[in-house]
Design an enzyme around this catalytic site. Sequence first.
Site, PDB file in Angstrom:
ATOM      1  N   THR A 270      24.402  29.718  38.508  1.00 54.91           N
ATOM      2  CA  THR A 270      25.082  29.241  39.718  1.00 54.91           C
ATOM      3  C   THR A 270      26.142  30.263  40.082  1.00 54.91           C
ATOM      4  O   THR A 270      26.681  30.943  39.203  1.00 54.91           O
ATOM      5  CB  THR A 270      25.718  27.866  39.413  1.00 54.91           C
ATOM      6  OG1 THR A 270      24.668  26.923  39.280  1.00 54.91           O
ATOM      7  CG2 THR A 270      26.689  27.415  40.481  1.00 54.91           C
TER       8      THR A 270
ATOM      9  N   ARG B   2      17.566  15.670  44.143  1.00 56.34           N
ATOM     10  CA  ARG B   2      18.798  15.644  43.345  1.00 56.34           C
ATOM     11  C   ARG B   2      19.835  16.588  43.966  1.00 56.34           C
ATOM     12  O   ARG B   2      19.529  17.723  44.305  1.00 56.34           O
ATOM     13  CB  ARG B   2      18.485  16.085  41.918  1.00 56.34           C
ATOM     14  CG  ARG B   2      19.695  16.095  40.970  1.00 56.34           C
ATOM     15  CD  ARG B   2      20.305  17.475  40.845  1.00 56.34           C
ATOM     16  NE  ARG B   2      21.309  17.547  39.783  1.00 56.34           N
ATOM     17  CZ  ARG B   2      22.108  18.592  39.598  1.00 56.34           C
ATOM     18  NH1 ARG B   2      22.037  19.641  40.382  1.00 56.34           N
ATOM     19  NH2 ARG B   2      23.000  18.592  38.627  1.00 56.34           N
ATOM     20  N   VAL B   3      21.057  16.110  44.110  1.00 54.33           N
ATOM     21  CA  VAL B   3      22.146  16.957  44.595  1.00 54.33           C
ATOM     22  C   VAL B   3      23.213  17.005  43.511  1.00 54.33           C
ATOM     23  O   VAL B   3      23.584  15.974  42.949  1.00 54.33           O
ATOM     24  CB  VAL B   3      22.744  16.399  45.915  1.00 54.33           C
ATOM     25  CG1 VAL B   3      23.951  17.224  46.338  1.00 54.33           C
ATOM     26  CG2 VAL B   3      21.693  16.396  47.011  1.00 54.33           C
ATOM     27  N   GLY B   4      23.676  18.212  43.196  1.00 52.83           N
ATOM     28  CA  GLY B   4      24.671  18.378  42.136  1.00 52.83           C
ATOM     29  C   GLY B   4      26.061  18.666  42.675  1.00 52.83           C
ATOM     30  O   GLY B   4      26.316  18.628  43.884  1.00 52.83           O
ATOM     31  N   ASP B   5      26.943  18.983  41.747  1.00 53.72           N
ATOM     32  CA  ASP B   5      28.353  19.189  42.076  1.00 53.72           C
ATOM     33  C   ASP B   5      28.608  20.351  43.036  1.00 53.72           C
ATOM     34  O   ASP B   5      29.602  20.359  43.749  1.00 53.72           O
ATOM     35  CB  ASP B   5      29.134  19.447  40.790  1.00 53.72           C
ATOM     36  CG  ASP B   5      28.660  20.720  40.107  1.00 53.72           C
ATOM     37  OD1 ASP B   5      27.485  20.776  39.690  1.00 53.72           O
ATOM     38  OD2 ASP B   5      29.448  21.680  40.023  1.00 53.72           O
TER      39      ASP B   5
ATOM     40  N   THR C  24      31.113  25.262  37.601  1.00 55.89           N
ATOM     41  CA  THR C  24      29.696  25.407  37.271  1.00 55.89           C
ATOM     42  C   THR C  24      29.442  24.717  35.935  1.00 55.89           C
ATOM     43  O   THR C  24      30.342  24.617  35.102  1.00 55.89           O
ATOM     44  CB  THR C  24      29.301  26.904  37.195  1.00 55.89           C
ATOM     45  OG1 THR C  24      28.008  27.024  36.585  1.00 55.89           O
ATOM     46  CG2 THR C  24      30.278  27.729  36.376  1.00 55.89           C
ATOM     47  N   GLY C  25      28.223  24.233  35.753  1.00 57.45           N
ATOM     48  CA  GLY C  25      27.905  23.557  34.494  1.00 57.45           C
ATOM     49  C   GLY C  25      27.168  22.257  34.763  1.00 57.45           C
ATOM     50  O   GLY C  25      26.407  22.165  35.729  1.00 57.45           O
TER      51      GLY C  25
ATOM     52  N   GLY D 251      26.272  19.332  36.315  1.00 61.40           N
ATOM     53  CA  GLY D 251      26.675  18.867  37.634  1.00 61.40           C
ATOM     54  C   GLY D 251      27.012  17.390  37.719  1.00 61.40           C
ATOM     55  O   GLY D 251      27.966  17.002  38.388  1.00 61.40           O
TER      56      GLY D 251
HETATM   57  N1  ASP Z   1      26.474  22.757  38.420  1.00 62.51           N
HETATM   58  C1  ASP Z   1      25.145  23.104  38.831  1.00 62.51           C
HETATM   59  C2  ASP Z   1      24.381  21.840  39.156  1.00 62.51           C
HETATM   60  O1  ASP Z   1      24.496  20.876  38.435  1.00 62.51           O
HETATM   61  C3  ASP Z   1      24.391  23.896  37.790  1.00 62.51           C
HETATM   62  C4  ASP Z   1      25.166  25.029  37.163  1.00 62.51           C
HETATM   63  O2  ASP Z   1      26.309  25.269  37.499  1.00 62.51           O
HETATM   64  O3  ASP Z   1      24.592  25.713  36.291  1.00 62.51           O
HETATM   65  O4  ASP Z   1      23.618  21.841  40.088  1.00 62.51           O
END
Ligand code: ASP
Length: 304
Positions: A167, A195-198, A218-219, A221
């Site tokens: 990311t 799916r929608v992430g952070d 990042t990480g 989500g």
């Molecule tokens: N945070 C991102 C998500 O969950 C993935 C990532 O940062 O590696 O979509």
Amino acid sequence: MTPALLIHGGAGAATPSALQAERRSGLTAAFEAGWDILIQGGTALDAVVQATVTLEDHPLFNAGLGSCLTEDGTVEVDASLMDGSTFQTGAVGAAKHIKNAICLAREVMTDGRHVFLVGRGAERFAREHGLPQAAADELITPRQHQRWQALRLSSGQAQRSNSEPGTVGAVALDSSGRLAAATSTGGVFDKRAGRVGDSAVIGAGTYADSAMGACSATGDGEDIIRATLARTAVELLRGGKDPAQAARTALARLTRQTRGEAGLILLDPFGRRGVAYTTESMSVALRLGSGQAFRAEGRLVVRV
Ligand code: ASP
């Protein structure tokens, strides 16, 4: 005011050594693209967008070209950005055929009617606003396709949970004292369609307030959304607190509240930086120098 810029290329497992040199050059190019804007007196918003676009166009980051695939074998991107001086934001989620999700998020912000568009509506908005469309498989790299296929063949949970970092995000302070933040991603590997992430969620993956700070996370989500990580980190700067400490405290809260793993970059209105992660590794690029002593000619440090 001396500008400042901090970018990341994701947090997760360590970058395989075979990919390190290429990822390093991608981060260097992205940093320089953003930095050029800042030293010419451009805005923090333009700088974070340009740095993010450069990484979206690089095949070894999980954003734009090179995004990881959904369980259906498609690319669905998320992105958001925030201008900390106007509190304007734009975000897009689960959008297909979008080369540069951060540009689409910016267009949503500039349009101003809404702040967050997802799926088909976001795609239609992109077409109506003349953003470049990607053909069906154009954003799928052979590497991501192989990864997806390997999981199908092995039906192995282990590979799905092996979180490759990738990311991308940026935070910047411009010479007028404005802060901005941006984040873009293909999301998590083998995610469900829709799916929608952070990275698309203001306050979770992205937040900026020119009076306090700017953050891109990042990480994991889902956990970052549960903990509203970016807003939490910025709030911890209140009263001029040290960004390095605030970044660590925000992640400690995330761990306590959710057990999720993450990383974040944080910048305060004085150009002081915070970088922290609870994952094995995190890719970042920054210029050395600290606080008021931060100098335009400081040495560029890139860690993959
Ligand atoms: N945070 C991102 C998500 O969950 C993935 C990532 O940062 O590696 O979509």
